[in-house]
Design an enzyme around this catalytic site. Structure first.
Site, PDB file in Angstrom:
ATOM      1  N   ALA A  38       9.101   9.375   2.997  1.00  0.00           N
ATOM      2  CA  ALA A  38       9.747   9.975   2.123  1.00  0.00           C
ATOM      3  C   ALA A  38       9.817  11.542   2.109  1.00  0.00           C
ATOM      4  CB  ALA A  38       9.571   9.768   0.570  1.00  0.00           C
TER       5      ALA A  38
ATOM      6  N   SER B 236       7.346   4.685   1.661  1.00  0.00           N
ATOM      7  CA  SER B 236       6.403   5.809   0.834  1.00  0.00           C
ATOM      8  C   SER B 236       6.132   6.754   1.786  1.00  0.00           C
ATOM      9  CB  SER B 236       5.284   5.391   0.019  1.00  0.00           C
ATOM     10  OG  SER B 236       5.830   4.408  -0.955  1.00  0.00           O
TER      11      SER B 236
ATOM     12  N   SER C 174      12.901   7.667  -6.896  1.00  0.00           N
ATOM     13  CA  SER C 174      12.499   6.420  -6.711  1.00  0.00           C
ATOM     14  C   SER C 174      10.876   6.641  -6.723  1.00  0.00           C
ATOM     15  CB  SER C 174      13.101   5.862  -5.471  1.00  0.00           C
ATOM     16  OG  SER C 174      13.112   6.665  -4.331  1.00  0.00           O
TER      17      SER C 174
ATOM     18  N   ARG D 252      21.019   5.389  -7.080  1.00  0.00           N
ATOM     19  CA  ARG D 252      19.900   6.087  -7.490  1.00  0.00           C
ATOM     20  C   ARG D 252      20.290   7.575  -7.079  1.00  0.00           C
ATOM     21  NH1 ARG D 252      15.054   7.734  -3.611  1.00  0.00           N
ATOM     22  NH2 ARG D 252      16.826   7.288  -2.222  1.00  0.00           N
TER      23      ARG D 252
ATOM     24  N   HIS E 270      19.655   2.430   3.033  1.00  0.00           N
ATOM     25  CA  HIS E 270      18.668   3.559   2.816  1.00  0.00           C
ATOM     26  C   HIS E 270      17.781   2.944   1.618  1.00  0.00           C
ATOM     27  CE1 HIS E 270      16.300   6.986   2.451  1.00  0.00           C
ATOM     28  NE2 HIS E 270      16.821   7.370   1.401  1.00  0.00           N
TER      29      HIS E 270
ATOM     30  N   GLU F 208      18.787  18.518  -4.982  1.00  0.00           N
ATOM     31  CA  GLU F 208      19.562  17.501  -3.979  1.00  0.00           C
ATOM     32  C   GLU F 208      20.718  17.046  -4.850  1.00  0.00           C
ATOM     33  OE1 GLU F 208      16.317  15.476  -1.155  1.00  0.00           O
ATOM     34  OE2 GLU F 208      15.966  14.750  -3.453  1.00  0.00           O
TER      35      GLU F 208
ATOM     36  N   SER G 163       1.007  -1.274   0.190  1.00  0.00           N
ATOM     37  CA  SER G 163      -0.022   0.065   0.075  1.00  0.00           C
ATOM     38  C   SER G 163       0.860   1.046  -0.152  1.00  0.00           C
ATOM     39  CB  SER G 163      -0.946   0.230   1.293  1.00  0.00           C
ATOM     40  OG  SER G 163      -0.063   0.197   2.378  1.00  0.00           O
ATOM     41  N   GLY G 164       2.075   1.239  -0.529  1.00  0.00           N
ATOM     42  CA  GLY G 164       3.137   2.201  -0.731  1.00  0.00           C
ATOM     43  C   GLY G 164       2.696   2.833  -1.939  1.00  0.00           C
TER      44      GLY G 164
ATOM     45  N   GLU H  31      10.366  -0.138  -5.132  1.00  0.00           N
ATOM     46  CA  GLU H  31      11.463  -0.483  -4.665  1.00  0.00           C
ATOM     47  C   GLU H  31      11.855  -1.925  -4.981  1.00  0.00           C
ATOM     48  OE1 GLU H  31      12.490   1.651  -1.194  1.00  0.00           O
ATOM     49  OE2 GLU H  31      14.293   0.478  -0.849  1.00  0.00           O
TER      50      GLU H  31
ATOM     51  N   ALA I  16       3.795   2.506  -4.854  1.00  0.00           N
ATOM     52  CA  ALA I  16       3.775   1.755  -6.115  1.00  0.00           C
ATOM     53  C   ALA I  16       2.283   0.934  -6.125  1.00  0.00           C
ATOM     54  CB  ALA I  16       4.993   0.844  -6.296  1.00  0.00           C
TER      55      ALA I  16
ATOM     56  N   GLY J 128      11.492  14.659  -1.684  1.00  0.00           N
ATOM     57  CA  GLY J 128      10.500  15.127  -2.921  1.00  0.00           C
ATOM     58  C   GLY J 128      10.624  14.105  -4.009  1.00  0.00           C
TER      59      GLY J 128
ATOM     60  N   HIS K  87      22.608   5.717   2.828  1.00  0.00           N
ATOM     61  CA  HIS K  87      22.356   7.192   3.005  1.00  0.00           C
ATOM     62  C   HIS K  87      23.555   7.742   3.610  1.00  0.00           C
ATOM     63  CE1 HIS K  87      20.459  10.987   3.303  1.00  0.00           C
ATOM     64  NE2 HIS K  87      19.804  10.778   2.395  1.00  0.00           N
TER      65      HIS K  87
ATOM     66  N   ARG L  55      25.029  10.285  -3.523  1.00  0.00           N
ATOM     67  CA  ARG L  55      24.886   9.763  -1.975  1.00  0.00           C
ATOM     68  C   ARG L  55      26.151   8.706  -2.034  1.00  0.00           C
ATOM     69  NH1 ARG L  55      18.591   8.775  -1.689  1.00  0.00           N
ATOM     70  NH2 ARG L  55      18.189  11.120  -1.354  1.00  0.00           N
TER      71      ARG L  55
HETATM   72  C1  LIG Z   1      13.140   7.752   5.142  1.00  0.00           C
HETATM   73  C2  LIG Z   1      13.224   7.642   3.899  1.00  0.00           C
HETATM   74  C3  LIG Z   1      12.895   8.939   2.825  1.00  0.00           C
HETATM   75  C4  LIG Z   1      12.907   8.872   1.593  1.00  0.00           C
HETATM   76  N1  LIG Z   1      12.964   9.879   0.827  1.00  0.00           N
HETATM   77  C5  LIG Z   1      12.604   9.810  -0.568  1.00  0.00           C
HETATM   78  C6  LIG Z   1      12.602  10.980  -1.153  1.00  0.00           C
HETATM   79  O1  LIG Z   1      12.356  12.031  -0.706  1.00  0.00           O
HETATM   80  N2  LIG Z   1      12.238  10.649  -2.687  1.00  0.00           N
HETATM   81  C7  LIG Z   1      12.220   9.747  -3.224  1.00  0.00           C
HETATM   82  O2  LIG Z   1      12.064   9.642  -4.434  1.00  0.00           O
HETATM   83  N3  LIG Z   1      12.288   8.592  -2.577  1.00  0.00           N
HETATM   84  C8  LIG Z   1      12.663   8.564  -1.179  1.00  0.00           C
HETATM   85  N4  LIG Z   1      12.647   7.420  -0.512  1.00  0.00           N
HETATM   86  C9  LIG Z   1      12.553   6.271  -1.273  1.00  0.00           C
HETATM   87  C10 LIG Z   1      11.157   5.969  -1.350  1.00  0.00           C
HETATM   88  O3  LIG Z   1      10.292   6.322  -0.285  1.00  0.00           O
HETATM   89  C11 LIG Z   1      10.862   4.361  -1.750  1.00  0.00           C
HETATM   90  O4  LIG Z   1      11.629   3.995  -2.332  1.00  0.00           O
HETATM   91  C12 LIG Z   1       9.438   4.180  -2.336  1.00  0.00           C
HETATM   92  O5  LIG Z   1       8.689   4.853  -1.629  1.00  0.00           O
HETATM   93  C13 LIG Z   1       9.076   2.688  -2.307  1.00  0.00           C
HETATM   94  O6  LIG Z   1       7.564   2.642  -2.559  1.00  0.00           O
HETATM   95  P1  LIG Z   1       7.072   1.236  -2.562  1.00  0.00           P
HETATM   96  O7  LIG Z   1       5.716   1.508  -2.987  1.00  0.00           O
HETATM   97  O8  LIG Z   1       7.899   0.302  -3.619  1.00  0.00           O
HETATM   98  O9  LIG Z   1       7.300   0.496  -1.270  1.00  0.00           O
HETATM   99  P2  LIG Z   1       6.808   0.837   0.154  1.00  0.00           P
HETATM  100  O10 LIG Z   1       6.428   2.290   0.013  1.00  0.00           O
HETATM  101  O11 LIG Z   1       7.911   0.483   1.296  1.00  0.00           O
HETATM  102  O12 LIG Z   1       5.474  -0.011   0.452  1.00  0.00           O
HETATM  103  C14 LIG Z   1       5.691  -1.471   0.605  1.00  0.00           C
HETATM  104  C15 LIG Z   1       4.322  -1.741   0.978  1.00  0.00           C
HETATM  105  O13 LIG Z   1       4.310  -3.448   0.765  1.00  0.00           O
HETATM  106  C16 LIG Z   1       3.756  -3.928   2.051  1.00  0.00           C
HETATM  107  N5  LIG Z   1       4.140  -5.187   2.132  1.00  0.00           N
HETATM  108  C17 LIG Z   1       5.765  -5.637   2.141  1.00  0.00           C
HETATM  109  N6  LIG Z   1       5.821  -7.022   2.389  1.00  0.00           N
HETATM  110  C18 LIG Z   1       4.365  -7.567   2.088  1.00  0.00           C
HETATM  111  C19 LIG Z   1       3.833  -8.934   2.404  1.00  0.00           C
HETATM  112  N7  LIG Z   1       4.615  -9.911   2.660  1.00  0.00           N
HETATM  113  N8  LIG Z   1       2.646  -8.910   2.457  1.00  0.00           N
HETATM  114  C20 LIG Z   1       1.793  -7.738   2.375  1.00  0.00           C
HETATM  115  N9  LIG Z   1       2.070  -6.560   2.024  1.00  0.00           N
HETATM  116  C21 LIG Z   1       3.601  -6.342   2.023  1.00  0.00           C
HETATM  117  C22 LIG Z   1       4.062  -3.096   3.054  1.00  0.00           C
HETATM  118  O14 LIG Z   1       3.063  -3.264   4.094  1.00  0.00           O
HETATM  119  C23 LIG Z   1       3.958  -1.795   2.451  1.00  0.00           C
HETATM  120  O15 LIG Z   1       2.486  -1.253   2.349  1.00  0.00           O
HETATM  121  C24 LIG Z   1      12.807   7.193   0.891  1.00  0.00           C
HETATM  122  C25 LIG Z   1      12.873   6.272   1.671  1.00  0.00           C
HETATM  123  C26 LIG Z   1      13.024   6.260   2.857  1.00  0.00           C
HETATM  124  C27 LIG Z   1      13.010   5.178   3.928  1.00  0.00           C
END
Ligand SMILES: Cc1cc2nc3c(=O)[nH]c(=O)nc-3n(C[C@H](O)[C@H](O)[C@H](O)COP(=O)(O)OP(=O)(O)OC[C@H]3O[C@@H](n4cnc5c(N)ncnc54)[C@H](O)[C@@H]3O)c2cc1C
Length: 478
Positions: free
Chosen positions: A39, A36, A368, A363, A328, A108, A6-7, A352, A9, A42, A221, A267
């Protein structure tokens, strides 16, 4: 249609499906536990052409990636990304504005132009909040929180997905699955990633026979708040973008020894510079200094970081912020093509956990969230093309799941984290990589050899061990 995550993506993929496609979306914990949501900095996108261009964004991405990027993927990211950023603004996502009402763009590390749009220093939370609000308006999307995917099995025309829920195990059938499970940070002792980032998607895809690529391309990071907690509080790159200096234990700037771009080098360069400087000086003490900026500006521009530092007794408008690198981001992952298809038919990956190749070895900051938007949309669009005349359903699947067994002994999470920290943190340690591999293989034999209960803990540890094993193998081979 099953979407795991639920991030950004997962949420953006779900929003692409029309009302007649039923979507089940899973979150391992509550919906806001994701990278997500954390983050800060931005989203990077070329939203105007006065002093920026697609070719400059492409060039910056490829330079940061050490020219190991997939150029087709970078081209798609940079050219299509602005359209997705505009789309999420239609869903209500807000970005900060300047005095003339235009988008306030920040800088950045590694970016040659100010092109990062942000919502104060909590951009991800704003995006998740608004996209999930839109998800809730869609009757075809059901969100199941505290539900983790444990295993996928191929069945005719799709998969059986075995889930661990608060009410016990259950199974669903899905004709297509998009893995949006995020990163692998929790295999390290020090990471910015939330507790959901144990690499479940990577393990589940690998067990199905999908190719995993470049899992050892991990971003460390350079500037997390230095504390003893597992989840480190990030001091965003944009603090350096706004002029913060990086200081060693003698409170001296030192980046000129390692890179002419100083604090705004990419980075990986800044992280390696800190490790090399710590070897040179024998000290692990490093600081960010932004006390020369106006206090009012800092509190308004970085309210989350300001409050976060205060919680540790540090007032960033007056004090130096203690920092050190930490895990990170994962550049590699489940190999996908331009339509986000894995090498397993009907299985997609985005965000991710996927390896589109856009980031190369490193990256570029704020690329991302953009990648998660562009390529989760591609996954959904491809599935819609495939199901033009077919079925993309998700339904209950009768299965006799027996997840009972002995409890898992010891603290294997700590064991894995310690060995990864020793073997491959910023710079690999050859001897520790070899020892770590043997330890991981031993842990994997224990997990497979005994009849342990399938619990959330077992699920996390299996995923962490699988990812650690792939990473150390790659590092050893390289
Ligand atoms: C502190 C921090 C700051 C950041 N700042 C930035 C930024 O400024 N700009 C940028 O571009 N990127 C940034 N990033 C990176 C970026 O946030 C992530 O790469 C991106 O949000 C990933 O999105 P996602 O949807 O792939 O995964 P996530 O947002 O991590 O979502 C993963 C989802 O999968 C679910 N999940 C995992 N395993 C399972 C399972 N087995 N069963 C059911 N559900 C599961 C989790 O519960 C969650 O809902 C940052 C990351 C962090 C940690």
């Amino acid at each position: 249609m099953l979407i795991v995550g639920s991030g950004i993506a997962g949420a953006y993929a779900a929003l692409q499906f029309p009302p007649h496609i039923r979507v089940l979306m899973l979150a391992k914990f509550t919906e806001e536990v994701s990278s997500s949501n954390l983050a800060q900095g931005g989203v990077a996108a070329v939203l105007s052409f006065e002093d920026d261009s697609f070719s400059l964004h492409i060039e910056d991405t490829v330079i940061a990636g050490g020219h190991a990027n997939d150029l087709e993927a970078v081209d798609v990211l940079v050219r299509e990304g602005p359209g997705d950023v505009r789309k999420i603004m239609e869903y209500g996502v807000e970005f900060d504005r300047n005095e003339t009402g235009g988008l306030d763009k920040t800088l950045e590390g590694g970016h040659s132009r100010r092109r990062i749009v942000h919502f104060k220093d909590s951009t991800g939370a704003e995006m998740v909040r608004k996209l999930m609000a839109e998800v809730r308006t869609r009757k075809n999307i059901a969100l199941s929180e505290n539900t983790r995917l444990y295993n996928l099995t191929k069945v005719t025309s799709g998969f059986r997905a075995d889930l661990l829920t608060e009410e016990g195990p259950r199974s669903v059938f899905c004709s297509y699955c998009i893995l949006c499970t995020g990163g692998i940070g929790r295999i390290y002792r020090y990471t910015t990633n939330p507790k959901s980032s144990t690499g479940d998607g990577v393990r589940i895809a690998q067990e199905l026979g999908a190719k995993i690529k470049d899992l050892s391309y991990i971003q460390f990071h350079p500037t997390a708040f230095h504390s003893e907690r597992n989840e480190q509080f990030l001091i965003s790159e944009s603090v350096r973008g706004e002029g913060a200096y990086l200081l060693n234990h003698k409170h001296e700037r030192f980046m000129h020894r390692y890179d002419k771009r100083l604090e705004l080098a990419p980075r990986d360069v800044v992280s390696k510079s800190i490790i090399l400087e710590s070897r040179r000086t024998g000290s692990n003490q490093f600081f960010l200094d932004i006390t020369h900026e106006d206090a009012g500006f800092l509190k308004n521009r970085f309210p989350g970081i300001y409050e976060g530092c205060l919680a540790y007794g540090v007032d960033m408008t007056k004090d130096l912020i203690p920092v050190f690198p930490c895990q990170h981001y994962l550049m590699g992952g489940i190999e996908v093509d331009m339509d986000s298809r894995t090498t397993v038919p009907r299985l997609y990956a985005a965000g991710e956990c996927a390896n589109t190749g856009v980031h190369g070895k490193n990256r570029l900051a704020s690329n991302s969230l953009l990648e998660a938007l562009v390529f989760s949309r591609h996954a959904a669009e491809d599935i819609m093309r495939c199901v033009a005349n077919g079925n993309a359903g998700v339904s209950a699947h009768p299965a006799n799941l027996d997840f009972s067994g002995a409890p898992l002994p010891g603290n294997l999470k700590d064991e894995i984290r310690s060995l990864m920290q020793r073997a491959y943190f910023v710079l690999p340690d050859e001897a520790a990589v070899r020892t770590g591999l043997r330890q991981i293989e031993h842990i994997q034999r224990r997990l497979k050899g005994s009849r342990y209960a399938i619990t959330p803990e077992f699920c996390d540890i299996s995923s962490m061990a699988a990812c650690a094993h792939i990473i150390l193998r790659e590092v050893e081979e390289r």
